[in-house]
Design an enzyme around this catalytic site. Structure first.
Site, mmCIF file in Angstrom:
data_model
loop_
_atom_site.group_PDB
_atom_site.id
_atom_site.type_symbol
_atom_site.label_atom_id
_atom_site.label_comp_id
_atom_site.label_asym_id
_atom_site.label_seq_id
_atom_site.Cartn_x
_atom_site.Cartn_y
_atom_site.Cartn_z
ATOM 1 N N SER A 102 0.793 -1.237 0.000
ATOM 2 C CA SER A 102 0.000 0.000 0.000
ATOM 3 C C SER A 102 0.818 1.275 0.000
ATOM 4 O O SER A 102 0.241 2.367 -0.070
ATOM 5 C CB SER A 102 -0.958 0.003 1.190
ATOM 6 O OG SER A 102 -2.065 -0.830 0.939
ATOM 7 N N LYS A 105 0.107 3.831 -2.650
ATOM 8 C CA LYS A 105 -0.879 4.911 -2.495
ATOM 9 C C LYS A 105 -0.216 6.272 -2.340
ATOM 10 O O LYS A 105 -0.847 7.307 -2.587
ATOM 11 C CB LYS A 105 -1.802 4.626 -1.315
ATOM 12 C CG LYS A 105 -2.697 3.415 -1.486
ATOM 13 C CD LYS A 105 -3.612 3.221 -0.294
ATOM 14 C CE LYS A 105 -4.558 2.038 -0.477
ATOM 15 N NZ LYS A 105 -3.876 0.738 -0.406
ATOM 16 N N SER A 369 -5.861 3.191 4.386
ATOM 17 C CA SER A 369 -5.390 2.345 3.291
ATOM 18 C C SER A 369 -6.542 1.726 2.502
ATOM 19 O O SER A 369 -6.676 0.497 2.409
ATOM 20 C CB SER A 369 -4.459 1.251 3.830
ATOM 21 O OG SER A 369 -3.545 0.839 2.857
ATOM 22 N N LYS A 476 3.007 6.087 5.633
ATOM 23 C CA LYS A 476 2.078 5.135 5.038
ATOM 24 C C LYS A 476 2.574 3.725 5.299
ATOM 25 O O LYS A 476 3.752 3.417 5.075
ATOM 26 C CB LYS A 476 1.965 5.378 3.530
ATOM 27 C CG LYS A 476 0.967 4.478 2.837
ATOM 28 C CD LYS A 476 -0.447 4.897 3.159
ATOM 29 C CE LYS A 476 -1.433 3.801 2.799
ATOM 30 N NZ LYS A 476 -1.366 2.629 3.708
#
Length: 539
Positions: A102, A105, A369, A476
């Site tokens: 993720s 992203k 997420s 993140k």
């Protein structure tokens, strides 16, 4: 946000405004890959500068964490850069490819903010192909036109610490149905259509697995996205051992058939449940056992045909409000031979809804997420700026953007916008560069504040608590099988502002153990690394 947080953000902003934006291509640490032969090495002349004492301590802690039993079997990439000067303080395999999970992203949300702007909103409408007479009779079809709003749900805004919901999951769609009633519609001669033709019908990006398709994180991608294209299946054990468990579905719908063979087992026994759905099937099979007295088990199931489901749900909501519908509920996709009134056409509008500003959506995407949301951001950005309608076109648009943002050629190879694809490849230095680029933009603080905060919120709410990193790491997270990631911004105990990326691939660690490795490196950053002005003083 308290005074301390505001001051912290101001200091960080001042630091990043003076940074040099460039792609860092040099690894200053020994690589974990085999060294080249002596004959292939270039000759180094002159005296190499001594390594900073704080960096040396950090290096030792990183190497200790990654050489421990368990992490030593994996492949790790790290880059830590001083945000103010652009200097690479530490790098390990920073130019090699990793599956980012993720952390992909980070690229998608930066692309969306740069392309669409923080105030961008998505408009969803209900229109008609016919006319509405004075008696409330609608002569044609009722059309729900989706344009990529991922929050046709009951999600609360603004985001504060955790995800919150208010009302039933079909709340947004129900409000549109209420608006249709308010316009005086009492009977529909045609059917109810959900139009997702803004994008080509490509529900699943390349590299997603068949296992992903059943669960919320692998929900199908569509310009119509009601309740994150999921529904809740709640299972409850019976009071007596041997009796069948019961279930409910929310939102209530007969779109899927639930084949339930779950039985109640002895009190205190182990719960054993299995859920299965064949691709393309509308039958979901649940089997196994639940112990008597156990709490309700809630399973969030992904919807494989979002537009068809949305049309069925909207028809049910309209009928519950007394509207008689003569036709059937169905979808309208791009390329349909009977497509009349394409997405965004001039069909008379009966009801509409504007999404929250993009800045609010970005916070939800990064803090929690959200895969479907990230996929829609990729498609929306490419469509608005280049007219792209396919994922291939969107990925090409994104690749051009990443190059313009200063990322080295070939350092980003993405097959989707969320990072769920196992085909995604990025280098740690590319992640540092997109973070570097974003920090220098007018929307840089919006981007930074959208990331989970260690020990406070999002996917980092329970990590690094009661450590010096708590409240000082904005990053993140990323996790798929054998992959972990943590990338973002850090402010150290000595006031240094850092940009970093830590990626781990090919490891068999359990989730908690893998997170502990990442967290140990993050804590070491905060504890050890100082700002440039302290270099000569540190011994």
């Amino acid at each position: 946000m308290g005074l301390h947080r505001k001051l912290h953000s101001l200091l960080f902003g001042c630091g990043v405004l003076c940074m040099v934006v460039f792609a860092c291509a040099v690894d200053v640490a020994a690589q974990s890959r085999p060294s080249k032969s002596p004959s292939s090495r270039s000759v180094v002349t002159g005296v190499q500068p001594a390594e900073r004492a704080d960096v040396a301590r950090f290096r030792q802690r990183v190497e200790r964490a990654l050489s421990a039993s368990g992490p030593d079997k994996g492949f790790w990439g790290v880059q830590v850069t001083d945000a103010a000067t652009g200097e690479v303080l530490y790098a390990r395999n920073a130019g090699y490819y990793f599956t980012p999970a993720s952390d992909a992203k980070l690229f998608t949300t930066a692309l969306a903010l740069a392309t669409l702007g923080p105030e961008y909103r998505v408009r969803t409408t209900i229109s008609t192909t016919g006319t509405l007479d004075a008696n409330g009779l609608l002569s044609g079809d009722l059309v729900l036109t989706g344009r990529g709003d991922a929050n046709l749900s009951n999600r609360k805004f603004p985001y504060e610490r955790k995800v919150e919901h208010d009302g039933p999951p079909e709340k947004a769609l129900a409000a549109l149905a209420d608006a249709v009633v308010a316009r005086g519609v009492k009977e529909i001669e045609g059917g109810v259509i959900a139009d997702d033709s803004l994008f080509q019908l490509e529900r699943f990006p390349s590299g997603w697995t068949i296992d992903d398709m059943l669960w919320s994180y692998g929900a199908a991608v569509s310009a119509v996205a009601v309740n994150d294209n999921t529904f809740m299946l709640a299972l409850r054990p019976a009071e007596r051992e041997g009796d069948a468990a019961t279930f409910t579905v929310e939102p209530a719908s007969d779109f899927y058939t639930i084949d339930n063979s779950v039985h109640t087992s002895a009190h205190g026994s182990e719960e054993k449940l299995a859920v299965a759905r064949e691709p393309g099937s509308r039958t979901i099979r649940v089997s196994g056992t639940m112990p008597a007295g156990a709490q309700t088990r809630r399973l969030t199931i992904a919807i494989e045909e979002p537009a068809e489901y949305a049309a069925t749900l909207l028809a049910r909501l309209l009928e519950a409000r007394g509207i008689k519908i003569h036709g059937v509920a169905r979808a309208r996709h791009a390329g349909d031979p009977v497509l009349s009134g394409a997405n965004g056409s001039a069909e008379p509008v009966l009801a509409e809804r504007l999404s929250e500003p993009l800045a609010e959506e970005i916070r939800h995407v990064n803090k929690n997420s959200l895969n479907l949301h990230a996929e829609l951001l990729l498609l929306l950005a490419a469509h608005q700026k280049s007219g792209a309608t396919t994922r291939e076109e969107a990925l090409k648009f994104a690749a051009d953007f990443y190059k313009a943002a200063g990322i080295a050629d070939g350092d980003v190879v993405l097959s989707d916008g969320s990072g769920l694809s196992r085909r995604d490849l990025v280098t740690p230095r590319a992640i540092v560069q997109i973070l570097n680029y974003a920090a220098a933009q007018p929307w840089g603080e919006i981007y930074r504040s959208s990331l989970p905060i260690a020990g406070e919120d999002g996917t980092l709410s329970e990590r690094m608590k009661n450590t010096p990193a708590e409240g000082h790491i904005f990053a993140k997270t990323g996790t798929v099988e054998h992959v972990v990631a943590l990338s973002g911004y850090a402010t150290t105990s000595q006031g240094a502002h850092l940009i970093f990326s830590i990626l781990g691939n090919n490891n068999s660690l359990h989730a908690q153990a893998a997170d502990a490795v990442l967290d140990a490196i993050a804590v070491a950053m905060v504890e050890e690394l100082g700002p440039p002005q302290l270099r000569k003083r540190k011994k």
